[in-house]
Design a protein around this motif. Sequence first.
Motif, PDB file in Angstrom:
ATOM      1  N   UNK A   2       0.824  -1.209   0.000  1.00  0.00           N
ATOM      2  CA  UNK A   2       0.000   0.000   0.000  1.00  0.00           C
ATOM      3  C   UNK A   2       0.856   1.256   0.000  1.00  0.00           C
ATOM      4  N   UNK A   3       0.446   2.221  -0.801  1.00  0.00           N
ATOM      5  CA  UNK A   3       0.988   3.573  -0.730  1.00  0.00           C
ATOM      6  C   UNK A   3      -0.020   4.428   0.027  1.00  0.00           C
ATOM      7  N   UNK A   4       0.465   5.106   1.073  1.00  0.00           N
ATOM      8  CA  UNK A   4      -0.427   5.805   1.995  1.00  0.00           C
ATOM      9  C   UNK A   4       0.094   7.221   2.218  1.00  0.00           C
ATOM     10  N   UNK A   5      -0.809   8.176   2.367  1.00  0.00           N
ATOM     11  CA  UNK A   5      -0.414   9.520   2.757  1.00  0.00           C
ATOM     12  C   UNK A   5      -0.144   9.560   4.260  1.00  0.00           C
ATOM     13  N   UNK A   6       0.926  10.260   4.633  1.00  0.00           N
ATOM     14  CA  UNK A   6       1.290  10.400   6.040  1.00  0.00           C
ATOM     15  C   UNK A   6       1.885  11.788   6.250  1.00  0.00           C
ATOM     16  N   UNK A   7       2.031  12.171   7.521  1.00  0.00           N
ATOM     17  CA  UNK A   7       2.584  13.480   7.864  1.00  0.00           C
ATOM     18  C   UNK A   7       3.679  13.280   8.909  1.00  0.00           C
ATOM     19  N   UNK A   8       4.855  13.858   8.667  1.00  0.00           N
ATOM     20  CA  UNK A   8       5.928  13.774   9.661  1.00  0.00           C
ATOM     21  C   UNK A   8       5.524  14.511  10.933  1.00  0.00           C
ATOM     22  N   UNK A   9       5.862  13.937  12.083  1.00  0.00           N
ATOM     23  CA  UNK A   9       5.509  14.563  13.366  1.00  0.00           C
ATOM     24  C   UNK A   9       6.314  15.844  13.550  1.00  0.00           C
ATOM     25  N   UNK A  10       7.629  15.735  13.650  1.00  0.00           N
ATOM     26  CA  UNK A  10       8.521  16.899  13.636  1.00  0.00           C
ATOM     27  C   UNK A  10       9.951  16.423  13.415  1.00  0.00           C
ATOM     28  N   UNK A  11      10.811  17.326  13.024  1.00  0.00           N
ATOM     29  CA  UNK A  11      12.188  16.964  12.686  1.00  0.00           C
ATOM     30  C   UNK A  11      12.976  16.492  13.905  1.00  0.00           C
ATOM     31  N   UNK A  12      12.699  17.094  15.060  1.00  0.00           N
ATOM     32  CA  UNK A  12      13.468  16.764  16.260  1.00  0.00           C
ATOM     33  C   UNK A  12      13.253  15.308  16.660  1.00  0.00           C
ATOM     34  N   UNK A  13      11.992  14.874  16.682  1.00  0.00           N
ATOM     35  CA  UNK A  13      11.722  13.493  17.077  1.00  0.00           C
ATOM     36  C   UNK A  13      12.207  12.518  16.008  1.00  0.00           C
ATOM     37  N   UNK A  14      12.150  12.920  14.734  1.00  0.00           N
ATOM     38  CA  UNK A  14      12.714  12.075  13.673  1.00  0.00           C
ATOM     39  C   UNK A  14      14.213  11.913  13.864  1.00  0.00           C
ATOM     40  N   UNK A  15      14.893  12.991  14.220  1.00  0.00           N
ATOM     41  CA  UNK A  15      16.345  12.915  14.461  1.00  0.00           C
ATOM     42  C   UNK A  15      16.656  12.021  15.658  1.00  0.00           C
ATOM     43  N   UNK A  16      15.792  12.054  16.692  1.00  0.00           N
ATOM     44  CA  UNK A  16      16.004  11.192  17.861  1.00  0.00           C
ATOM     45  C   UNK A  16      15.970   9.733  17.446  1.00  0.00           C
ATOM     46  N   UNK A  17      14.974   9.345  16.659  1.00  0.00           N
ATOM     47  CA  UNK A  17      14.888   7.963  16.190  1.00  0.00           C
ATOM     48  C   UNK A  17      16.039   7.626  15.234  1.00  0.00           C
ATOM     49  N   UNK A  18      16.456   8.590  14.425  1.00  0.00           N
ATOM     50  CA  UNK A  18      17.587   8.364  13.524  1.00  0.00           C
ATOM     51  C   UNK A  18      18.862   8.082  14.311  1.00  0.00           C
ATOM     52  N   UNK A  19      19.079   8.836  15.381  1.00  0.00           N
ATOM     53  CA  UNK A  19      20.254   8.608  16.230  1.00  0.00           C
ATOM     54  C   UNK A  19      20.184   7.219  16.877  1.00  0.00           C
ATOM     55  N   UNK A  20      19.007   6.825  17.297  1.00  0.00           N
ATOM     56  CA  UNK A  20      18.854   5.523  17.935  1.00  0.00           C
ATOM     57  C   UNK A  20      19.137   4.386  16.956  1.00  0.00           C
ATOM     58  N   UNK A  21      18.616   4.498  15.738  1.00  0.00           N
ATOM     59  CA  UNK A  21      18.736   3.415  14.751  1.00  0.00           C
ATOM     60  C   UNK A  21      20.032   3.491  13.939  1.00  0.00           C
ATOM     61  N   UNK A  22      20.705   4.619  14.014  1.00  0.00           N
ATOM     62  CA  UNK A  22      21.978   4.825  13.292  1.00  0.00           C
ATOM     63  C   UNK A  22      21.784   4.944  11.778  1.00  0.00           C
ATOM     64  N   UNK A  23      20.594   5.315  11.365  1.00  0.00           N
ATOM     65  CA  UNK A  23      20.362   5.692   9.971  1.00  0.00           C
ATOM     66  C   UNK A  23      19.139   6.614   9.945  1.00  0.00           C
ATOM     67  N   UNK A  24      18.983   7.344   8.854  1.00  0.00           N
ATOM     68  CA  UNK A  24      17.975   8.410   8.810  1.00  0.00           C
ATOM     69  C   UNK A  24      16.572   7.834   8.648  1.00  0.00           C
ATOM     70  N   UNK A  25      15.693   8.216   9.573  1.00  0.00           N
ATOM     71  CA  UNK A  25      14.289   7.809   9.513  1.00  0.00           C
ATOM     72  C   UNK A  25      13.413   9.017   9.834  1.00  0.00           C
ATOM     73  N   UNK A  26      12.141   8.862   9.561  1.00  0.00           N
ATOM     74  CA  UNK A  26      11.155   9.868   9.952  1.00  0.00           C
ATOM     75  C   UNK A  26      10.017   9.187  10.699  1.00  0.00           C
ATOM     76  N   UNK A  27       9.512   9.858  11.722  1.00  0.00           N
ATOM     77  CA  UNK A  27       8.316   9.381  12.397  1.00  0.00           C
ATOM     78  C   UNK A  27       7.122  10.096  11.773  1.00  0.00           C
ATOM     79  N   UNK A  28       6.188   9.303  11.249  1.00  0.00           N
ATOM     80  CA  UNK A  28       5.021   9.882  10.585  1.00  0.00           C
ATOM     81  C   UNK A  28       3.743   9.425  11.286  1.00  0.00           C
ATOM     82  N   UNK A  29       2.698  10.178  11.083  1.00  0.00           N
ATOM     83  CA  UNK A  29       1.381   9.823  11.609  1.00  0.00           C
ATOM     84  C   UNK A  29       0.403   9.709  10.449  1.00  0.00           C
TER      85      UNK A  29
END
Length: 271
Positions: free
Chosen positions: A99-126
């Motif tokens: 499925x291709x779905x529309x989503x919205x990123x929560x914010x850059x700061x929380x995306x960066x937090x998850x990116x630091x945790x996983x050691x690669x760039x991710x985004x948290x979307x809703x």
Amino acid sequence: MNQFFLSEINIYPIKSLGGLSLQEAKLEEKGLQYDRRWMLVDEKGMFITQRKHAELALLQVNICNGKLIVSHKTLPGLSTSFSMDEDTGEQISVEIWNDMVNAIEVNKIVSDWFSDFLKFKVRLVKMPLTEKRLVDRDYAQNNEVVSFADGYPCLLIGQSSLNELNGKLPEPVLMDRFRPNFVFTGGEAHVEDSFKDFFIGEVLFSAVKPCSRCILITIDQQTGFKGQEPLKTLASYRKIGNKIMFGQNLLHQQTGTICVGDEIKVVSWNK
């Protein structure tokens, strides 16, 4: 005659992170309120789960005063939080299974937090309230919709089914390996396979498809350790074709409130 009672209600606000156990929950069009309404995606917009990143099991999600709080299960100082209403307003296209779905990123700061945790760039979307991700048409009954769950709004497992599995394992496992929304007591192991239409409290459900299991159930949700069990043992007695089945995927006919202790009343049975 067997009686069945709801013993657990679980939601997983961020897909593939730790779940929350509730005493009551509101059932909405897409499933339980707040269940899998957020998800991590990579730079290409592809969804991310424990299947490839077992360390996500170590992140626990809680809800407090309108915020989602994400904390590490063994490193107390490692945490982040954000308002459940928060987003950037910018829609992006993300992919979950086919499925291709529309989503919205929560914010850059929380995306960066998850990116630091996983050691690669991710985004948290809703998932936007207006987004309509359809259930598989082969099993849908009335154009039902689903959140970021794998395919269906809710998952049901009987406690007896886990008890039987644990009786075959060298070390017992917890129900959280299987990430059900509903757990119930009563009846023999896998009696849920024979449910067709049934009420939980006042809400009518249909069991439409057994849940096929993957390597995610081999990840200990407390430690993040990945082993061979219980998938190996399940394969010895719960294999149908080339799939290993445990639990039932559900569709619901209406919205409402569901509480632990509600009776499950079966209206019709699969033959």
